[in-house]
Design a protein around this motif. Structure first.
Motif, PDB file in Angstrom:
ATOM      1  N   TYR A  96      -8.504 122.982  52.646  1.00  0.00           N
ATOM      2  CA  TYR A  96      -6.958 122.701  53.211  1.00  0.00           C
ATOM      3  C   TYR A  96      -7.437 122.502  54.595  1.00  0.00           C
ATOM      4  CZ  TYR A  96      -6.475 127.521  54.196  1.00  0.00           C
ATOM      5  OH  TYR A  96      -6.750 128.882  54.574  1.00  0.00           O
ATOM      6  N   CYS A  97      -6.474 121.670  55.393  1.00  0.00           N
ATOM      7  CA  CYS A  97      -6.959 121.562  56.807  1.00  0.00           C
ATOM      8  C   CYS A  97      -6.207 122.676  57.737  1.00  0.00           C
ATOM      9  CB  CYS A  97      -6.260 120.147  57.179  1.00  0.00           C
ATOM     10  SG  CYS A  97      -6.780 119.762  58.761  1.00  0.00           S
ATOM     11  N   GLY A  98      -5.394 123.015  57.300  1.00  0.00           N
ATOM     12  CA  GLY A  98      -4.502 124.077  58.233  1.00  0.00           C
ATOM     13  C   GLY A  98      -3.405 123.513  59.057  1.00  0.00           C
ATOM     14  N   GLY A  99      -2.885 124.073  60.026  1.00  0.00           N
ATOM     15  CA  GLY A  99      -1.816 123.541  60.912  1.00  0.00           C
ATOM     16  C   GLY A  99      -2.231 122.357  61.557  1.00  0.00           C
ATOM     17  N   LYS A 100      -0.993 121.482  62.076  1.00  0.00           N
ATOM     18  CA  LYS A 100      -1.429 120.007  62.611  1.00  0.00           C
ATOM     19  C   LYS A 100      -2.168 120.078  63.838  1.00  0.00           C
ATOM     20  CE  LYS A 100       1.336 115.967  63.257  1.00  0.00           C
ATOM     21  NZ  LYS A 100       2.647 115.374  63.232  1.00  0.00           N
ATOM     22  N   PHE A 101      -1.829 121.081  64.778  1.00  0.00           N
ATOM     23  CA  PHE A 101      -2.499 120.915  66.124  1.00  0.00           C
ATOM     24  C   PHE A 101      -3.693 122.101  66.442  1.00  0.00           C
ATOM     25  CE2 PHE A 101       2.236 119.880  66.531  1.00  0.00           C
ATOM     26  CZ  PHE A 101       1.910 118.614  66.849  1.00  0.00           C
ATOM     27  N   SER A 102      -4.488 121.574  67.162  1.00  0.00           N
ATOM     28  CA  SER A 102      -5.663 122.506  67.398  1.00  0.00           C
ATOM     29  C   SER A 102      -5.871 123.160  68.623  1.00  0.00           C
ATOM     30  CB  SER A 102      -6.863 121.770  67.091  1.00  0.00           C
ATOM     31  OG  SER A 102      -7.101 120.472  67.924  1.00  0.00           O
ATOM     32  N   TYR A 103      -5.497 122.561  69.821  1.00  0.00           N
ATOM     33  CA  TYR A 103      -5.895 123.193  71.136  1.00  0.00           C
ATOM     34  C   TYR A 103      -4.878 124.108  71.850  1.00  0.00           C
ATOM     35  CZ  TYR A 103      -7.380 123.070  75.910  1.00  0.00           C
ATOM     36  OH  TYR A 103      -7.872 123.470  77.273  1.00  0.00           O
ATOM     37  N   PHE A 104      -5.448 125.409  71.501  1.00  0.00           N
ATOM     38  CA  PHE A 104      -6.740 125.835  71.645  1.00  0.00           C
ATOM     39  C   PHE A 104      -7.090 126.794  70.551  1.00  0.00           C
ATOM     40  CE2 PHE A 104      -4.567 128.863  74.542  1.00  0.00           C
ATOM     41  CZ  PHE A 104      -4.988 130.187  73.739  1.00  0.00           C
ATOM     42  N   SER A 105      -8.270 126.878  70.020  1.00  0.00           N
ATOM     43  CA  SER A 105      -8.435 128.038  68.879  1.00  0.00           C
ATOM     44  C   SER A 105      -8.391 129.530  68.996  1.00  0.00           C
ATOM     45  CB  SER A 105     -10.287 127.749  68.646  1.00  0.00           C
ATOM     46  OG  SER A 105     -10.449 128.665  67.706  1.00  0.00           O
ATOM     47  N   ALA A 106      -7.328 129.808  68.247  1.00  0.00           N
ATOM     48  CA  ALA A 106      -6.818 131.081  68.240  1.00  0.00           C
ATOM     49  C   ALA A 106      -8.006 132.112  67.520  1.00  0.00           C
ATOM     50  CB  ALA A 106      -5.627 131.321  67.363  1.00  0.00           C
ATOM     51  N   HIS A 107      -8.689 131.602  66.751  1.00  0.00           N
ATOM     52  CA  HIS A 107      -9.776 132.421  66.219  1.00  0.00           C
ATOM     53  C   HIS A 107     -10.920 132.705  67.108  1.00  0.00           C
ATOM     54  CE1 HIS A 107      -8.651 131.379  62.246  1.00  0.00           C
ATOM     55  NE2 HIS A 107      -9.489 132.364  61.600  1.00  0.00           N
ATOM     56  N   ALA A 108     -11.138 131.611  68.232  1.00  0.00           N
ATOM     57  CA  ALA A 108     -12.046 131.819  69.218  1.00  0.00           C
ATOM     58  C   ALA A 108     -11.511 132.797  70.310  1.00  0.00           C
ATOM     59  CB  ALA A 108     -12.385 130.421  69.810  1.00  0.00           C
TER      60      ALA A 108
ATOM     61  N   PHE B 271       0.631 120.951  73.827  1.00  0.00           N
ATOM     62  CA  PHE B 271      -0.289 119.764  73.942  1.00  0.00           C
ATOM     63  C   PHE B 271      -0.299 118.934  72.667  1.00  0.00           C
ATOM     64  CE2 PHE B 271      -2.259 122.588  77.312  1.00  0.00           C
ATOM     65  CZ  PHE B 271      -2.655 121.655  78.157  1.00  0.00           C
ATOM     66  N   GLY B 272      -0.024 119.420  71.562  1.00  0.00           N
ATOM     67  CA  GLY B 272       0.187 118.774  70.526  1.00  0.00           C
ATOM     68  C   GLY B 272      -1.202 117.624  70.054  1.00  0.00           C
ATOM     69  N   ARG B 273      -2.324 118.378  70.354  1.00  0.00           N
ATOM     70  CA  ARG B 273      -3.621 117.678  70.068  1.00  0.00           C
ATOM     71  C   ARG B 273      -3.784 118.048  68.469  1.00  0.00           C
ATOM     72  NH1 ARG B 273      -9.848 118.695  71.881  1.00  0.00           N
ATOM     73  NH2 ARG B 273     -10.465 116.578  71.247  1.00  0.00           N
ATOM     74  N   LEU B 274      -4.317 116.888  67.841  1.00  0.00           N
ATOM     75  CA  LEU B 274      -4.320 116.908  66.368  1.00  0.00           C
ATOM     76  C   LEU B 274      -5.531 117.722  66.073  1.00  0.00           C
ATOM     77  CD1 LEU B 274      -3.262 113.414  65.223  1.00  0.00           C
ATOM     78  CD2 LEU B 274      -2.086 115.401  65.105  1.00  0.00           C
ATOM     79  N   ARG B 275      -5.527 118.533  64.672  1.00  0.00           N
ATOM     80  CA  ARG B 275      -7.006 118.954  64.451  1.00  0.00           C
ATOM     81  C   ARG B 275      -7.693 118.088  63.953  1.00  0.00           C
ATOM     82  NH1 ARG B 275      -7.082 124.603  63.029  1.00  0.00           N
ATOM     83  NH2 ARG B 275      -5.237 125.716  63.090  1.00  0.00           N
ATOM     84  N   PRO B 276      -9.077 118.094  63.909  1.00  0.00           N
ATOM     85  CA  PRO B 276      -9.857 116.865  63.490  1.00  0.00           C
ATOM     86  C   PRO B 276      -9.528 116.261  62.252  1.00  0.00           C
ATOM     87  CG  PRO B 276     -11.239 118.848  64.581  1.00  0.00           C
ATOM     88  CD  PRO B 276      -9.751 119.205  64.568  1.00  0.00           C
ATOM     89  N   CYS B 277      -9.338 117.449  61.359  1.00  0.00           N
ATOM     90  CA  CYS B 277      -9.125 116.977  59.912  1.00  0.00           C
ATOM     91  C   CYS B 277      -7.717 116.165  59.792  1.00  0.00           C
ATOM     92  CB  CYS B 277      -8.894 118.167  59.014  1.00  0.00           C
ATOM     93  SG  CYS B 277      -8.264 119.464  59.977  1.00  0.00           S
ATOM     94  N   HIS B 278      -6.814 116.103  60.991  1.00  0.00           N
ATOM     95  CA  HIS B 278      -5.627 115.515  60.960  1.00  0.00           C
ATOM     96  C   HIS B 278      -5.702 114.228  61.993  1.00  0.00           C
ATOM     97  CE1 HIS B 278      -2.886 118.080  58.729  1.00  0.00           C
ATOM     98  NE2 HIS B 278      -3.245 119.176  59.425  1.00  0.00           N
ATOM     99  N   ASP B 279      -6.839 114.122  62.529  1.00  0.00           N
ATOM    100  CA  ASP B 279      -7.064 112.924  63.592  1.00  0.00           C
ATOM    101  C   ASP B 279      -7.596 111.824  62.794  1.00  0.00           C
ATOM    102  OD1 ASP B 279      -8.151 111.238  65.682  1.00  0.00           O
ATOM    103  OD2 ASP B 279      -8.476 112.842  67.083  1.00  0.00           O
TER     104      ASP B 279
END
Length: 189
Positions: free
Chosen positions: A103-115, A82-90
């Motif tokens: 730090y922000c973490g990886g570039k992409f966010s969809y979907f949350s692996a933690h969740a 999907f390539g959706r940016l994390r909020p901190c990269h958006d």
């Protein structure tokens, strides 16, 4: 329609993320770190052995390892697909949000692996212990919700990233629990 949903997701993120305060930042950072769940996992291992014995606990351990691998790798597949940016990269939100981490973490966010990785074992063990350990399902689901919400709080995931992770984790947790119960029947006591 999709653009409206994404815009709503960003607005919901900014609202939820802005509710945070420095007073609570430490708690949410603690909850978001996977290693801090180790005591809970050790308790679940003990309860598995106590309630199911050694053979079935071995099935549980293999199932959990495969479960976490599946949800984690599926998350990576989706993130790069999907390539959706994390909020901190958006660029639309990163200047007005709270980033609690250093730090922000990886570039992409969809979907949350933690969740996904918190809801998968929570669902899995809730099903396995349903009639064996009173209230364990409630505790595990509450714990999983706190971990999932922590990702919004600290500023690294949008709400839809988290909701999708919750749903995928719950579905895979249910599936692997059913497969484990089937395996239990095959190996006997």
């Amino acid at each position: 329609m999709l653009e409206q949903l994404i815009q709503f997701d960003k607005e919901a993120f900014l609202f939820l993320n802005s509710l945070g305060t420095e007073t609570w930042d430490g708690f949410w950072m603690f909850m978001t770190k996977t290693r801090n769940s180790a005591p809970l996992y050790i308790l679940l291992l003990y309860l598995s052995f106590k309630n199911f014995g050694l053979k079935k606990t071995a099935v549980i351990l293999v199932s959990i390892a495969l479960l976490i691998t599946c949800t984690d790798q599926l998350s990576n597949f989706f993130k790069y697909g999907f390539g959706r940016l994390r909020p901190c990269h958006d660029p639309e939100v990163n200047g007005i949000m709270r980033l609690v981490k250093s730090y922000c973490g990886g570039k992409f966010s969809y979907f949350s692996a933690h969740a996904a990785n918190s809801f998968a074992p929570a669902t899995f063990f809730s099903i396995l212990f349903y009639k064996k350990v009173k209230y364990i399902g409630n505790v595990l689901i509450l714990w999983a919700f706190i971990v999932a919400y922590s990702r919004i709080y600290i500023g690294v995931h949008f709400p839809l990233d988290v909701i999708t992770g919750i749903v995928i984790g719950a579905v895979f947790g249910w599936l692997f629990a059913k497969l484990s119960i089937f395996a239990f029947q095959k190996i006997g006591t």
